[in-house]
Scaffold this motif. Structure first.
Motif, PDB file in Angstrom:
ATOM      1  N   ALA A  79       0.834  -1.206   0.000  1.00 20.49           N
ATOM      2  CA  ALA A  79       0.000   0.000   0.000  1.00 20.49           C
ATOM      3  C   ALA A  79       0.867   1.254   0.000  1.00 20.49           C
ATOM      4  N   ARG A  80       1.934   1.252   0.804  1.00 20.99           N
ATOM      5  CA  ARG A  80       2.814   2.417   0.856  1.00 20.99           C
ATOM      6  C   ARG A  80       3.548   2.618  -0.469  1.00 20.99           C
ATOM      7  N   LEU A  81       3.962   1.521  -1.095  1.00 21.99           N
ATOM      8  CA  LEU A  81       4.619   1.627  -2.393  1.00 21.99           C
ATOM      9  C   LEU A  81       3.668   2.180  -3.446  1.00 21.99           C
ATOM     10  N   SER A  82       2.424   1.727  -3.405  1.00 23.21           N
ATOM     11  CA  SER A  82       1.432   2.183  -4.372  1.00 23.21           C
ATOM     12  C   SER A  82       1.190   3.687  -4.254  1.00 23.21           C
ATOM     13  N   VAL A  83       1.083   4.173  -3.010  1.00 24.61           N
ATOM     14  CA  VAL A  83       0.872   5.605  -2.801  1.00 24.61           C
ATOM     15  C   VAL A  83       2.091   6.392  -3.266  1.00 24.61           C
ATOM     16  N   LEU A  84       3.287   5.914  -2.927  1.00 29.04           N
ATOM     17  CA  LEU A  84       4.502   6.629  -3.313  1.00 29.04           C
ATOM     18  C   LEU A  84       4.636   6.731  -4.825  1.00 29.04           C
ATOM     19  N   GLN A  85       4.295   5.664  -5.535  1.00 27.73           N
ATOM     20  CA  GLN A  85       4.369   5.691  -6.988  1.00 27.73           C
ATOM     21  C   GLN A  85       3.444   6.771  -7.556  1.00 27.73           C
ATOM     22  N   ARG A  86       2.301   6.981  -6.905  1.00 30.13           N
ATOM     23  CA  ARG A  86       1.326   7.946  -7.420  1.00 30.13           C
ATOM     24  C   ARG A  86       1.738   9.396  -7.159  1.00 30.13           C
ATOM     25  N   VAL A  87       2.418   9.631  -6.025  1.00 30.12           N
ATOM     26  CA  VAL A  87       2.733  11.011  -5.636  1.00 30.12           C
ATOM     27  C   VAL A  87       4.223  11.318  -5.776  1.00 30.12           C
ATOM     28  N   ALA A  88       4.980  10.439  -6.415  1.00 30.38           N
ATOM     29  CA  ALA A  88       6.444  10.584  -6.466  1.00 30.38           C
ATOM     30  C   ALA A  88       6.884  11.921  -7.046  1.00 30.38           C
ATOM     31  N   HIS A  89       6.118  12.477  -7.993  1.00 34.19           N
ATOM     32  CA  HIS A  89       6.512  13.741  -8.612  1.00 34.19           C
ATOM     33  C   HIS A  89       6.450  14.916  -7.643  1.00 34.19           C
ATOM     34  N   MET A  90       5.808  14.718  -6.460  1.00 35.37           N
ATOM     35  CA  MET A  90       5.729  15.786  -5.460  1.00 35.37           C
ATOM     36  C   MET A  90       6.649  15.532  -4.267  1.00 35.37           C
ATOM     37  N   VAL A  91       7.182  14.316  -4.135  1.00 33.61           N
ATOM     38  CA  VAL A  91       7.975  13.955  -2.963  1.00 33.61           C
ATOM     39  C   VAL A  91       9.386  14.522  -3.082  1.00 33.61           C
ATOM     40  N   GLN A  92       9.738  15.408  -2.150  1.00 27.78           N
ATOM     41  CA  GLN A  92      11.076  15.982  -2.115  1.00 27.78           C
ATOM     42  C   GLN A  92      11.964  15.303  -1.079  1.00 27.78           C
ATOM     43  N   VAL A  93      11.337  14.758  -0.020  1.00 27.97           N
ATOM     44  CA  VAL A  93      12.084  14.134   1.069  1.00 27.97           C
ATOM     45  C   VAL A  93      11.517  12.743   1.326  1.00 27.97           C
ATOM     46  N   LEU A  94      12.379  11.739   1.279  1.00 35.38           N
ATOM     47  CA  LEU A  94      11.989  10.370   1.625  1.00 35.38           C
ATOM     48  C   LEU A  94      12.744   9.951   2.877  1.00 35.38           C
ATOM     49  N   GLN A  95      11.992   9.501   3.867  1.00 34.47           N
ATOM     50  CA  GLN A  95      12.587   9.042   5.117  1.00 34.47           C
ATOM     51  C   GLN A  95      12.168   7.596   5.363  1.00 34.47           C
ATOM     52  N   VAL A  96      13.146   6.703   5.397  1.00 31.32           N
ATOM     53  CA  VAL A  96      12.904   5.292   5.707  1.00 31.32           C
ATOM     54  C   VAL A  96      13.434   5.040   7.106  1.00 31.32           C
ATOM     55  N   ARG A  97      12.536   4.839   8.057  1.00 31.49           N
ATOM     56  CA  ARG A  97      12.916   4.637   9.457  1.00 31.49           C
ATOM     57  C   ARG A  97      12.780   3.167   9.836  1.00 31.49           C
ATOM     58  N   ASP A  98      13.520   2.782  10.884  1.00 29.41           N
ATOM     59  CA  ASP A  98      13.530   1.384  11.329  1.00 29.41           C
ATOM     60  C   ASP A  98      13.813   0.451  10.165  1.00 29.41           C
ATOM     61  N   GLY A  99      14.849   0.792   9.402  1.00 31.18           N
ATOM     62  CA  GLY A  99      15.187   0.005   8.227  1.00 31.18           C
ATOM     63  C   GLY A  99      15.557  -1.423   8.544  1.00 31.18           C
ATOM     64  N   ASP A 100      16.122  -1.666   9.742  1.00 29.56           N
ATOM     65  CA  ASP A 100      16.490  -3.040  10.076  1.00 29.56           C
ATOM     66  C   ASP A 100      15.259  -3.912  10.243  1.00 29.56           C
ATOM     67  N   VAL A 101      14.141  -3.330  10.719  1.00 28.28           N
ATOM     68  CA  VAL A 101      12.898  -4.099  10.840  1.00 28.28           C
ATOM     69  C   VAL A 101      12.337  -4.418   9.468  1.00 28.28           C
ATOM     70  N   LEU A 102      12.345  -3.416   8.577  1.00 30.64           N
ATOM     71  CA  LEU A 102      11.820  -3.629   7.236  1.00 30.64           C
ATOM     72  C   LEU A 102      12.635  -4.672   6.475  1.00 30.64           C
ATOM     73  N   GLU A 103      13.940  -4.494   6.463  1.00 31.02           N
ATOM     74  CA  GLU A 103      14.785  -5.417   5.726  1.00 31.02           C
ATOM     75  C   GLU A 103      14.835  -6.780   6.398  1.00 31.02           C
ATOM     76  N   GLY A 104      14.515  -6.837   7.691  1.00 29.87           N
ATOM     77  CA  GLY A 104      14.513  -8.105   8.409  1.00 29.87           C
ATOM     78  C   GLY A 104      13.409  -9.045   7.962  1.00 29.87           C
ATOM     79  N   ARG A 105      12.537  -8.541   7.110  1.00 33.82           N
ATOM     80  CA  ARG A 105      11.478  -9.407   6.582  1.00 33.82           C
ATOM     81  C   ARG A 105      12.049 -10.481   5.661  1.00 33.82           C
TER      82      ARG A 105
END
Length: 579
Positions: A79-105
């Motif tokens: 869901a988050r990827l889908s939203v980001l793809q739609r609004v990417a042309h407006m996104v100036q700052v991307l913050q990925v927090r708790d990356g170890d939890v995400l990548e731990g999948r």
């Protein structure tokens, strides 16, 4: 049913309203109608910053093996990827927090998938945080390379991948700010730093040394204004030798620090060197919007030289750290070994503008000769108004201080002083600290400090406080009084209580609220924390608050109050900051 009034609003106003709703409620809003959905996904103010943070309810949902369960997390990620793809042309700052939890999948390319959604024309800043239990994936580092307009990059990780050097090279034309924090940063990533010619800010924090890298190469960064180098390690042969800040043409601020080893600068060895800047307004003109006053504002500098292990000469060290273009107002010098007075001589030019000096001794050996060091520093600082001395006096107040009538603040700690001698220096004092000394009673010499508004005698375990002493010796102008850690069992009812705006009674031996507090009706800040034996009731709280309309800060942490007391306090005083 009549039409919804919201639907009659113009798109511009609806956009503003939906921006206030925020990204978290966005999916619910899109279900209202197609117009809301269209406006929500075209509101620039809502999508300038996009944060990827796994919700705690999903991050905490784990299997018996300790790995996050896949289905709910996968649905949330998609869901988050889908939203980001739609609004990417407006996104100036991307913050990925708790990356170890995400990548731990188990999906090591997840962070890269988010990065690949970004628009190279729009993205200006990327923050990849908390990759502490795993290395930052190489795929993520590679996915940064196409973002050729990126101006700020922040990476915190257990290990920076080997391809970091090539990615940084590809970003060199646009990158203005770089922050790297990792246990291990590969040498090539450091070697490429001098090529980032557009950098104005660099923070490089490594927990493993880079012994083969010459940090002086960073002086090739002619636009660099802010430099922070930090290394924490236990290698016996590792020593951080950063470039002198004054060798950078655009030098503004710096921070150099290590934990177990030392920094080598201008022949000196210390644990931390740092500066701070503050703005000074012209006296007598503080009106907002006054362009002439704004043009007259100047900046001054503070220097912190802490954990000094070796100080052959202070003058070359100050020359390497401080630019003459900005007046040096405050100097904090912490020594770990005794030094000779000759080592601080010859600094008249650098110290001529000094208004605040702090000299501390933290060494194990006897503090021999430090009084002479203090005297030598003060003789070179004619504008000195604030003086802090910690552990340097060896139980005797120095004679050369007695006639320093320009002093406005004097802070003494850990000097073994049993009293305070009379002298002209007291007449102009507005703030006096006598912490961790050997006081048994308030010094009678305080009677000469008629301008005193702040007095702190905390951490004098054998202090006996008498109302007669306070009334006889302490100025009626007193507004702040510190009595923490004095093992007091009684607070005397002295006359200055009625004028106090700040009172610190933390960590004493009271068993109940002192009755004398009834006199302190002007308090703005009151600290009664860390007294386990002090029983506080709701009636006590009500009585405490009844006559103190200005009270804005109250500390009751770690006292004997029951939970219902703190609930009552929160209910009746929502405007007061509680600790």
């Amino acid at each position: 049913m009549p039409p919804c009034p919201l639907l009659g609003l113009p798109d511009e106003l609806l956009t503003y309203i939906l921006e206030l709703v925020g990204q978290s409620e966005g999916p619910s809003v899109t279900l209202v109608c197609k117009r809301f959905r269209s406006i929500l996904f075209s509101a620039p103010g809502l999508w300038q910053r996009y944060t990827v943070l796994l919700p705690s309810r999903l991050a905490g949902d784990v299997t018996p093996q300790g790995l996050p369960t896949a289905p709910q997390q996968q649905a949330w990620v998609d869901a988050r990827l889908s939203v980001l793809q739609r609004v990417a042309h407006m996104v100036q700052v991307l913050q990925v927090r708790d990356g170890d939890v995400l990548e731990g999948r188990g999906d090591s390319g997840l962070t890269a998938r988010f990065l690949c959604c970004l628009s190279p024309a729009a993205a200006r800043e990327v923050q990849l945080e908390h990759f502490y239990s795993i290395p930052l994936p190489a795929q993520a580092m590679a996915a940064l390379a196409p973002l050729t307009q990126l101006q700020r990059l922040e990476l915190t990780s257990d290990e920076v991948p080997a391809n970091a050097a090539s990615t940084l090279c590809q970003l060199s034309a646009s990158l203005r700010s770089l922050f790297l924090e990792a246990d291990t940063i590969p040498l090539p990533a450091a070697e490429v730093l001098p090529q980032l010619q557009q950098l104005t800010s660099l923070q490089f924090w490594s927990y493993q040394p880079l012994p083969r890298f010459d940090w002086r190469l960073l002086t090739a960064l002619h636009q660099l204004q802010h430099l922070s180098l930090c290394q924490t390690h236990s290698h016996d042969d590792a020593q951080l030798e950063p470039p002198p800040p004054t060798t950078f043409p655009a030098h503004a601020s710096f921070h150099y620090s290590t934990d177990e080893r030392t920094i080598k600068l201008a022949g000196c060895e210390l644990h931390m060197a740092q500066n701070e800047h503050s703005e000074c307004r012209p006296a007598g003109n503080d009106e907002e919007g006054d362009e002439h006053a704004a043009a007259q504002r100047t900046a001054d500098e503070s220097l912190y030289l802490l954990g000094m292990q070796r100080l052959p000469a202070l003058c070359p060290l100050l020359d390497s750290l401080h630019t003459p273009l900005m007046p040096l107002r405050r100097l904090y010098l912490e020594l770990c070994t005794p030094v000779a007075a000759a080592a601080v001589a010859g600094c008249q030019h650098q110290l001529s503008t000094l208004t605040a000096l702090s000299l501390a001794y933290r060494g194990e050996a006897a503090a021999e000769g430090l009084r002479a060091v203090l005297q030598a520093l003060m003789e070179q600082a004619p504008l000195l108004a604030e003086l802090r001395i910690t552990g340097c006096l060896g139980g005797a107040f120095p004679d050369f201080l007695l006639h320093r009538t320009a002093l406005r603040e004097l802070h003494l700690s850990f000097n073994g002083l049993a009293g305070l001698p009379p002298g002209p220096y007291l007449a102009g004092l507005q703030a006096l600290t006598l912490c961790d000394e050997g006081l048994r009673r308030l010094p009678a010499s305080l009677a000469a400090a008629s301008a005193l508004t702040s007095l702190d005698v905390s951490c004098n375990d054998d202090l006996h406080l008498f109302a007669a002493d306070m009334d006889a010796y302490v100025s009626p102008r007193l507004r702040h009084l510190g009595l923490a850690h004095c093992r007091l069992t009684l607070l005397p009812a002295f006359s200055q209580l009625s004028g106090l705006t700040s009172l610190d009674l933390a960590s004493n031996a009271f068993t109940a609220l002192p009755p004398a507090l009834a006199r302190a009706t002007s308090l703005v800040s009151l600290d009664l924390s860390h007294m386990d034996c002090m029983a506080v009731t709701t009636a006590d709280v009500d009585a405490l608050l009844a006559r103190r309309p200005r009270l804005a800060r109250l500390q009751l942490a770690c006292t004997g109050g029951r939970p219902d007391v703190f609930e009552h306090l929160q209910r009746v005083t929502p405007h007061i900051k509680r600790y």
